[in-house]
Design a protein around this motif. Sequence first.
Motif, mmCIF file in Angstrom:
data_model
loop_
_atom_site.group_PDB
_atom_site.id
_atom_site.type_symbol
_atom_site.label_atom_id
_atom_site.label_comp_id
_atom_site.label_asym_id
_atom_site.label_seq_id
_atom_site.Cartn_x
_atom_site.Cartn_y
_atom_site.Cartn_z
ATOM 1 N N UNK A 141 0.829 -1.209 0.000
ATOM 2 C CA UNK A 141 0.000 0.000 0.000
ATOM 3 C C UNK A 141 0.862 1.257 0.000
ATOM 4 N N UNK A 142 0.495 2.221 -0.822
ATOM 5 C CA UNK A 142 1.234 3.488 -0.884
ATOM 6 C C UNK A 142 2.017 3.674 -2.166
ATOM 7 N N UNK A 143 2.233 2.588 -2.913
ATOM 8 C CA UNK A 143 2.927 2.696 -4.201
ATOM 9 C C UNK A 143 1.914 2.743 -5.335
ATOM 10 N N UNK A 144 2.360 3.268 -6.479
ATOM 11 C CA UNK A 144 1.631 3.094 -7.727
ATOM 12 C C UNK A 144 2.522 2.281 -8.664
ATOM 13 N N UNK A 165 1.900 12.883 -7.625
ATOM 14 C CA UNK A 165 2.486 13.227 -6.319
ATOM 15 C C UNK A 165 2.884 12.023 -5.477
ATOM 16 N N UNK A 166 2.671 10.824 -5.965
ATOM 17 C CA UNK A 166 3.007 9.620 -5.199
ATOM 18 C C UNK A 166 4.173 8.875 -5.837
ATOM 19 N N UNK A 193 -3.765 4.550 -13.717
ATOM 20 C CA UNK A 193 -4.991 3.917 -13.231
ATOM 21 C C UNK A 193 -6.020 3.672 -14.307
ATOM 22 N N UNK A 240 -1.593 -0.515 -9.982
ATOM 23 C CA UNK A 240 -2.061 0.349 -8.898
ATOM 24 C C UNK A 240 -1.919 1.792 -9.365
ATOM 25 N N UNK A 241 -2.980 2.579 -9.430
ATOM 26 C CA UNK A 241 -4.364 2.183 -9.204
ATOM 27 C C UNK A 241 -4.812 1.206 -10.294
ATOM 28 N N UNK A 242 -5.732 0.355 -9.933
ATOM 29 C CA UNK A 242 -6.227 -0.678 -10.841
ATOM 30 C C UNK A 242 -7.586 -0.241 -11.398
ATOM 31 N N UNK A 243 -7.702 -0.325 -12.727
ATOM 32 C CA UNK A 243 -8.932 0.108 -13.395
ATOM 33 C C UNK A 243 -9.923 -1.050 -13.404
ATOM 34 N N UNK A 244 -10.501 -1.319 -12.258
ATOM 35 C CA UNK A 244 -11.418 -2.460 -12.160
ATOM 36 C C UNK A 244 -12.692 -2.210 -12.966
ATOM 37 N N UNK A 245 -13.047 -0.934 -13.153
ATOM 38 C CA UNK A 245 -14.304 -0.667 -13.874
ATOM 39 C C UNK A 245 -14.216 -1.144 -15.318
ATOM 40 N N UNK A 248 -14.227 -5.082 -15.089
ATOM 41 C CA UNK A 248 -15.535 -5.652 -14.740
ATOM 42 C C UNK A 248 -16.563 -5.373 -15.839
#
Lengths: 326, 353
Positions: A141-144, A165-166, A193, A240-245, A248
Amino acid sequence: MAELTYRDAVARGIAQEMARDPDVIFFGEDVAKAGGVFKATVGLYEQFGPRRVRDTPISEQAILGAAMGAAMTGLKPIAEIMFSDFIAVCFDFIANEFPKSRYMSNGQTKCPLVVRTGNGAGSRFGAQHSQSVENWCMMIPGLKVVAPSTPLDVIGLLAAAVRDPDPVIFFEHKSLYAVKGEVPDGEILDTLGTAKIVRPGKDCTILALALMVPRALEAAKRLKEQHGIDCEVIDVRSLVPLDTQTILGSVARTHRVFTVEENPRLCGWGAEIASIIADEAFYDLDGPIVRITTPHIPLPAADILEDMVLPTVDRIAETVRRSLSA
Amino acid sequence: MAKTRDRGTAQTAGNPSGLPSLPGLNDDIGEAKRLELYRSQVEIRQAEQRAYDLFLQNLVKGTSHLSLGQEAIAAGFAVAMKKGDLTFCTYRGHAHTLARGVPIEKVLGELMQRDNGLMRGKGGSMHLTSEEHGVMGSYAIIGAHLPIACGAALTAQYKGQDFVSVCFFGDGTTNIGAFHEALNFAVIWKLPVIFVCENNLYMEYTPIHEVTAVHNPAGDRASAYGLEKIVIDGNDADVVYREAQKAFAKARAGGGPSLIECLTYRHSGHSRADPAKYRPEGELERWKEKDPIKVYRERLKQFGIRQNVIDDIDKDVLRVVDEATEACKAAPNPPTDIIFTDVYADGGWAWRN
């Protein structure tokens, strides 16, 4: 519009961001005067000079630590870890430092940096210079975590990563460096993402990443031509972020899912996506989710052996055909 | 010229009496700075003793690593710093954090895991951070913050800013790879960074000399990186302050990094779980004779500072610590909604859409 290799796209993406923002600096082993061992950063030293493009010693902890300290204090560093396998020697920064400093400090500490690294097999380098290790980073958690498959995506996602920014771990696939693609002129900026449907289809969804994307596309072409199976191929691009939309949404249309993963099987990125689909789209499925991965072994060096273990066009096509006809 | 001495003896460099060479109030340090150095050490001492007492009352939770006996180093460097200079601490970082002016209540609140804590309980004792005070974090993985301090120093160099990064660490850190990578990095890029090794003679539970190839764990490594060997009395705030000033001047003049080994001793165990029974009999007592606060009270008297001025500082710090303690006891627990904040820069924790 110009035809550019994936390799040249890396240099163009870095140059675009360095020209835009004087706070962007770039360093790593052999990246400056030599232009990188994969020749992906040729010309940057000449264009931006020794203050902004720096050769480092073989000190992966110092490279990532320095990137973090620079990022915390106002720069936007791009650091190169030559082979992604070497993440193991500086994993403290990836696992403990970059991704946790903002949280532990209750939002005080910033860490806007990019780690670029050469990932993946196909060069016959053996088990310590060929791995696909994006899942090592995906789990924190915290990485992309980004892994482009085309020259255009290299530039656009690299630009997005630099402006993000991450902390972003940017996996370039070594076996794609020579691949060419059309790239428009002018500034290119993509969005982290976001997955991309690279071939629409109605019979099944094939999720792939990096080198597995062109293989999945070739398999889809063959399945259509030889068996009339119409595959939708999604380039996941961003773990990460994962484009689950997007994923799915595709499952809801095709009702069957295959993942094509270069990583060894256990805890590969496809396992997480399979779990999300099972949780949230189970009733959309007409059959089991099938993961096509490298077996759970270290990678052999010999070409004939390495070629047998990575998912191939043949294996993808055959697995999809058999599963859909079962 | 290298400054060295035998392990375990802590006396002023080049002056075995431990007395400054210039008597009176008008030496290079002066009364105002001396009182600042004293107060800083007393604040650290009293705040940490209170943290220990609160731990015994089950009010300080988690682990904690105290600097009791090592206060002169944090105080000496912090008083030599300018606003804008950056501090990088280890998990034994209460002292360095307090020395930069972070309120005692904020530190005790974090140790007590209350909402008034420095990071509202999200970091804990080992991760004290207060960027507004130049405290750029406390790092609990040995060695990690040396390269990070190099990166901050790179920013100063790149942007032409004159801030210096100071990185504190223990003797045990000198045996991890990141220490060596960072020193080489800092030297080749001539970075404005000061590496401060607090040699308290014990790695954690093991004597450092049993596990280190050289006599002075930091000092004897300096030459490998082309640096001067600097080993000083870490229990004398004047010695530390003077050495710090030299290192800051060098860094700000573009002279690159310094590596300073400060000989000291921790009065308590490695962490709250450690009763420190491995120490030979009498060792603690001998070092308590060189307690930095005891040393400094004598120093103040030698410079003609009246006892009531010293006592007033002690009393005032005690009042602040008492008030901080009461404020922390009265403070609520952190709200549970902060569990999901500040994982990413957008303030949230979303890893998917």
